[in-house]
Scaffold this motif. Structure first.
Motif, mmCIF file in Angstrom:
data_model
loop_
_atom_site.group_PDB
_atom_site.id
_atom_site.type_symbol
_atom_site.label_atom_id
_atom_site.label_comp_id
_atom_site.label_asym_id
_atom_site.label_seq_id
_atom_site.Cartn_x
_atom_site.Cartn_y
_atom_site.Cartn_z
ATOM 1 N N LYS A 113 -31.250 46.415 20.525
ATOM 2 C CA LYS A 113 -31.528 47.596 19.452
ATOM 3 C C LYS A 113 -30.216 48.437 19.090
ATOM 4 C CE LYS A 113 -36.151 48.828 21.679
ATOM 5 N NZ LYS A 113 -36.441 49.606 22.765
ATOM 6 N N GLY A 114 -29.074 47.709 19.601
ATOM 7 C CA GLY A 114 -27.901 48.188 19.038
ATOM 8 C C GLY A 114 -27.293 49.319 20.008
ATOM 9 N N ILE A 115 -27.768 49.381 21.260
ATOM 10 C CA ILE A 115 -27.348 50.098 22.171
ATOM 11 C C ILE A 115 -26.026 49.139 22.958
ATOM 12 C CG2 ILE A 115 -27.773 51.195 24.624
ATOM 13 C CD1 ILE A 115 -30.493 51.557 23.312
ATOM 14 N N LEU A 116 -24.883 49.984 23.169
ATOM 15 C CA LEU A 116 -23.942 49.453 23.958
ATOM 16 C C LEU A 116 -24.306 49.492 25.437
ATOM 17 C CD1 LEU A 116 -21.243 48.337 22.693
ATOM 18 C CD2 LEU A 116 -22.411 49.475 21.283
ATOM 19 N N ILE A 117 -23.890 48.229 26.214
ATOM 20 C CA ILE A 117 -24.071 47.990 27.499
ATOM 21 C C ILE A 117 -23.079 47.761 28.168
ATOM 22 C CG2 ILE A 117 -25.457 46.600 29.243
ATOM 23 C CD1 ILE A 117 -27.296 47.913 27.229
ATOM 24 N N LEU A 124 -34.419 54.816 28.894
ATOM 25 C CA LEU A 124 -32.991 55.191 28.261
ATOM 26 C C LEU A 124 -32.885 54.735 26.721
ATOM 27 C CD1 LEU A 124 -30.229 54.961 31.277
ATOM 28 C CD2 LEU A 124 -31.306 56.817 30.456
ATOM 29 N N ALA A 125 -33.437 53.459 26.552
ATOM 30 C CA ALA A 125 -33.448 52.834 25.237
ATOM 31 C C ALA A 125 -34.417 53.467 24.555
ATOM 32 C CB ALA A 125 -33.948 51.262 25.339
ATOM 33 N N ALA A 126 -35.825 53.790 24.904
ATOM 34 C CA ALA A 126 -36.683 54.869 24.176
ATOM 35 C C ALA A 126 -36.047 56.077 23.947
ATOM 36 C CB ALA A 126 -37.967 54.738 24.872
ATOM 37 N N ALA A 127 -35.385 56.513 24.512
ATOM 38 C CA ALA A 127 -34.778 57.913 24.364
ATOM 39 C C ALA A 127 -33.741 58.029 23.281
ATOM 40 C CB ALA A 127 -34.456 58.476 25.688
ATOM 41 N N GLY A 128 -33.231 56.577 23.008
ATOM 42 C CA GLY A 128 -32.348 56.688 21.930
ATOM 43 C C GLY A 128 -30.814 56.990 22.334
ATOM 44 N N VAL A 129 -30.536 56.757 23.475
ATOM 45 C CA VAL A 129 -29.115 56.690 23.832
ATOM 46 C C VAL A 129 -28.080 55.780 23.085
ATOM 47 C CG1 VAL A 129 -29.787 57.289 26.146
ATOM 48 C CG2 VAL A 129 -29.373 54.919 25.675
ATOM 49 N N ASP A 130 -26.884 55.964 23.029
ATOM 50 C CA ASP A 130 -25.889 55.137 22.295
ATOM 51 C C ASP A 130 -25.426 54.178 23.225
ATOM 52 O OD1 ASP A 130 -25.789 57.024 19.958
ATOM 53 O OD2 ASP A 130 -25.049 58.181 21.166
ATOM 54 N N GLY A 131 -25.428 54.380 24.370
ATOM 55 C CA GLY A 131 -24.874 53.313 25.542
ATOM 56 C C GLY A 131 -25.401 53.660 26.581
ATOM 57 N N ILE A 132 -25.569 52.364 27.685
ATOM 58 C CA ILE A 132 -26.042 52.567 28.985
ATOM 59 C C ILE A 132 -24.971 51.812 29.893
ATOM 60 C CG2 ILE A 132 -27.524 51.657 30.790
ATOM 61 C CD1 ILE A 132 -29.670 51.524 28.362
ATOM 62 N N VAL A 133 -24.640 52.572 30.840
ATOM 63 C CA VAL A 133 -23.784 51.740 31.878
ATOM 64 C C VAL A 133 -24.758 51.594 33.135
ATOM 65 C CG1 VAL A 133 -22.110 52.238 33.688
ATOM 66 C CG2 VAL A 133 -21.695 53.170 31.242
ATOM 67 N N TYR A 134 -24.657 50.225 33.312
ATOM 68 C CA TYR A 134 -25.401 49.855 34.604
ATOM 69 C C TYR A 134 -24.641 49.775 35.719
ATOM 70 C CZ TYR A 134 -29.128 47.424 37.152
ATOM 71 O OH TYR A 134 -30.088 47.306 37.890
ATOM 72 N N LEU A 193 -20.403 64.253 21.521
ATOM 73 C CA LEU A 193 -19.610 62.997 21.807
ATOM 74 C C LEU A 193 -21.019 61.965 22.079
ATOM 75 C CD1 LEU A 193 -17.628 63.615 24.945
ATOM 76 C CD2 LEU A 193 -16.809 62.966 22.860
ATOM 77 N N PRO A 194 -20.782 60.686 21.769
ATOM 78 C CA PRO A 194 -21.924 59.756 21.952
ATOM 79 C C PRO A 194 -22.453 59.987 23.377
ATOM 80 C CG PRO A 194 -19.879 58.898 21.091
ATOM 81 C CD PRO A 194 -19.665 60.050 21.534
ATOM 82 N N ASN A 195 -24.157 59.683 23.270
ATOM 83 C CA ASN A 195 -25.083 59.737 24.237
ATOM 84 C C ASN A 195 -24.889 58.496 25.275
ATOM 85 O OD1 ASN A 195 -26.823 60.475 26.312
ATOM 86 N ND2 ASN A 195 -28.367 60.741 24.810
ATOM 87 N N VAL A 196 -24.202 58.456 26.332
ATOM 88 C CA VAL A 196 -24.051 57.473 27.176
ATOM 89 C C VAL A 196 -24.776 57.813 28.398
ATOM 90 C CG1 VAL A 196 -22.743 55.693 28.272
ATOM 91 C CG2 VAL A 196 -22.209 56.396 26.037
ATOM 92 N N GLU A 197 -25.685 57.217 29.134
ATOM 93 C CA GLU A 197 -26.238 57.466 30.502
ATOM 94 C C GLU A 197 -26.008 56.219 31.309
ATOM 95 O OE1 GLU A 197 -28.633 60.092 31.316
ATOM 96 O OE2 GLU A 197 -28.638 61.155 29.403
ATOM 97 N N ILE A 198 -26.294 56.444 32.669
ATOM 98 C CA ILE A 198 -26.119 55.457 33.943
ATOM 99 C C ILE A 198 -27.439 54.924 34.163
ATOM 100 C CG2 ILE A 198 -25.008 55.137 35.993
ATOM 101 C CD1 ILE A 198 -22.861 57.226 35.125
ATOM 102 N N ALA A 199 -27.639 53.700 34.426
ATOM 103 C CA ALA A 199 -28.714 53.232 35.172
ATOM 104 C C ALA A 199 -28.461 52.735 36.500
ATOM 105 C CB ALA A 199 -29.539 52.237 34.248
ATOM 106 N N TYR A 200 -29.174 52.776 37.545
ATOM 107 C CA TYR A 200 -28.545 52.352 38.869
ATOM 108 C C TYR A 200 -29.196 51.302 39.410
ATOM 109 C CZ TYR A 200 -26.405 53.600 43.454
ATOM 110 O OH TYR A 200 -25.473 53.519 44.475
ATOM 111 N N ILE A 222 -15.955 57.625 24.838
ATOM 112 C CA ILE A 222 -14.724 57.824 24.053
ATOM 113 C C ILE A 222 -14.478 56.652 23.171
ATOM 114 C CG2 ILE A 222 -12.261 58.318 23.968
ATOM 115 C CD1 ILE A 222 -13.424 60.529 25.504
ATOM 116 N N ALA A 223 -14.914 55.458 23.773
ATOM 117 C CA ALA A 223 -14.689 54.231 22.904
ATOM 118 C C ALA A 223 -15.693 54.271 21.548
ATOM 119 C CB ALA A 223 -14.855 52.990 23.708
ATOM 120 N N LEU A 224 -16.853 54.803 21.923
ATOM 121 C CA LEU A 224 -17.960 54.907 20.561
ATOM 122 C C LEU A 224 -17.417 55.919 19.871
ATOM 123 C CD1 LEU A 224 -21.011 54.575 22.996
ATOM 124 C CD2 LEU A 224 -20.316 52.836 20.973
ATOM 125 N N THR A 225 -16.626 56.727 20.084
ATOM 126 C CA THR A 225 -16.146 57.619 18.825
ATOM 127 C C THR A 225 -15.037 56.735 17.701
ATOM 128 O OG1 THR A 225 -14.051 58.439 20.213
ATOM 129 C CG2 THR A 225 -15.986 59.933 20.397
#
Ligand code: SIN
Length: 356
Positions: free
Chosen positions: A293-297, A261-271, A241-248, A338-341
């Motif tokens: 950079k193309g990362i979904l937020i 997270l951006a430097a790590a190359g994630v596909d998406g970030i949930v803030y 699955l795409p790599n999505v992480e959470i920032a608090y 799942i959306a990113l799939t």
């Protein structure tokens, strides 16, 4: 016509508790119990060990044998899919579980599925399956807050209730359900609200779907958002699955987490923003840089209730951000993955957040 209506009607007409077979006797529903670990399968040194026990130790057949009453309400069959404490849940375990759930749901001799699970990430697995399970047959997730060896363990009654619901005609077409503490909650809305008490699973503000009282399954509401049969998502061919992480978000927040997270190359970030999902000025800029950079937020809220408003304090149109509607950050992460799939189009992804 709602595309889920015809299969739901068919399942209801065929349901073992309604249909008379050749001998005019109703058969018990066939319910498969898929075990994955957690406190429900935990064991402690003494009957009063309710902290410091070992989760994920008791095998599925022992969980079934501990509740002989199950035989009165269903023909159950157990399967150990994996045996973990649910803080160790991964996307790979989810894919394995979802594929097995979908295989079983396709079998005509399976009427419903129960999944035993640790409570820590139970709500996440439930929402994941709510998006990707492909049937109107009931799928019920259940856990326990006390290990199986504890005085007044809640696992056996929770398991009994879950099997009762999974085998019931009332649960057909209601999406993935979480049954704990005599209550039935929708996978989308439910969350763990207390670290240790047995009444921890709640759907704050939106409310329970129903109750289990004795042998009665009573529903009062339907989940309004798209799920299972009515979902557009299909993970049957996915092995990743795409790599999505959470920032608090918090007072004095810097851009360190988002940049990392951006430097790590994630596909998406949930803030998980403060208030209405708000980032500080510096984190908003960090999120905008990540988006460039193309990362979904996706902006969600650490508050846990309410709709994150689009274009309120943040100009989401200008930033090309998505808002999470009422999904908490951990569930927004799942929907974004799942959306990113399917797509990287932010308008499409925003539509999904308003529909699921
Ligand atoms: C876990 O989530 O696996 C441990 C905690 C629990 O099940 O309550």
């Amino acid at each position: 016509m709602n595309i889920g209506f015809v299969p739901i009607l068919f399942l209801l007409l065929c349901h073992p508790l309604l249909r008379a077979d050749d001998t005019s006797e109703k058969r018990l529903p066939n319910v498969v119990i898929l075990a994955t670990g957690g406190t429900i399968a935990g064991s402690g040194a003494t009957s009063t060990t309710t902290v410091g026990y070992k989760p994920a130790t008791v095998p599925v057949q022992a969980l079934i044998d501990a509740v002989p009453e199950l035989k009165k309400v269903a023909t159950v069959q157990g399967e150990q899919v994996f045996q973990i404490a649910s803080q160790n849940m991964t996307n790979e375990y989810w894919l394995k579980l979802a594929k097995r759930v979908n295989e079983l749901l396709q079998q005509p001799d399976v009427d419903g599925i129960v999944i035993t699970h640790g409570t820590d990430t139970l709500e996440e697995t439930a929402y994941f399956l709510n998006l990707v399970a492909k049937s109107a047959k009931p799928v019920v997730i259940v856990g326990a807050m006390r290990p199986s060896t504890a005085l007044s363990a809640d696992g056996p009654i929770n398991l009994y209730n879950a099997v009762l619901v999974a085998g019931s005609k009332e649960a057909v077409g209601r999406g993935v359900l979480v049954c704990m503490n005599d209550q039935i909650n929708s996978a989308r809305d439910v969350t763990k609200t207390n670290t240790s008490t047995a009444d921890t699973f709640k759907s704050p503000e939106l409310g329970v779907l129903g109750y289990i009282q004795g042998d009665r399954v009573a529903f009062y509401r339907l989940p309004a958002r798209r799920h299972t049969l009515n979902s557009e998502f299909d993970i049957s061919g996915a092995d990743k699955l795409p790599n999505v992480e959470i920032a608090y978000g918090f007072a004095n927040v810097s851009r360190t987490t988002v940049d990392a997270l951006a430097a790590a190359g994630v596909d998406g970030i949930v803030y998980a923003g403060v208030g209405d999902g708000n980032p500080s000025e510096v984190t908003e800029q960090a999120l905008a840089d990540a988006r460039a950079k193309g990362i979904l937020i996706v902006r969600s809220a650490r508050v846990g209730n309410g709709i994150v408003a689009r274009n309120s304090e943040v100009n989401d149109d200008k930033r090309d951000f998505v808002v999470s509607d009422t999904l908490n950050p951990q569930k927004a992460r799942i929907l974004l993955m799942i959306a990113l799939t399917k797509t990287k189009d932010t308008k499409e992804i925003q539509r999904m957040f308003y529909e699921y």
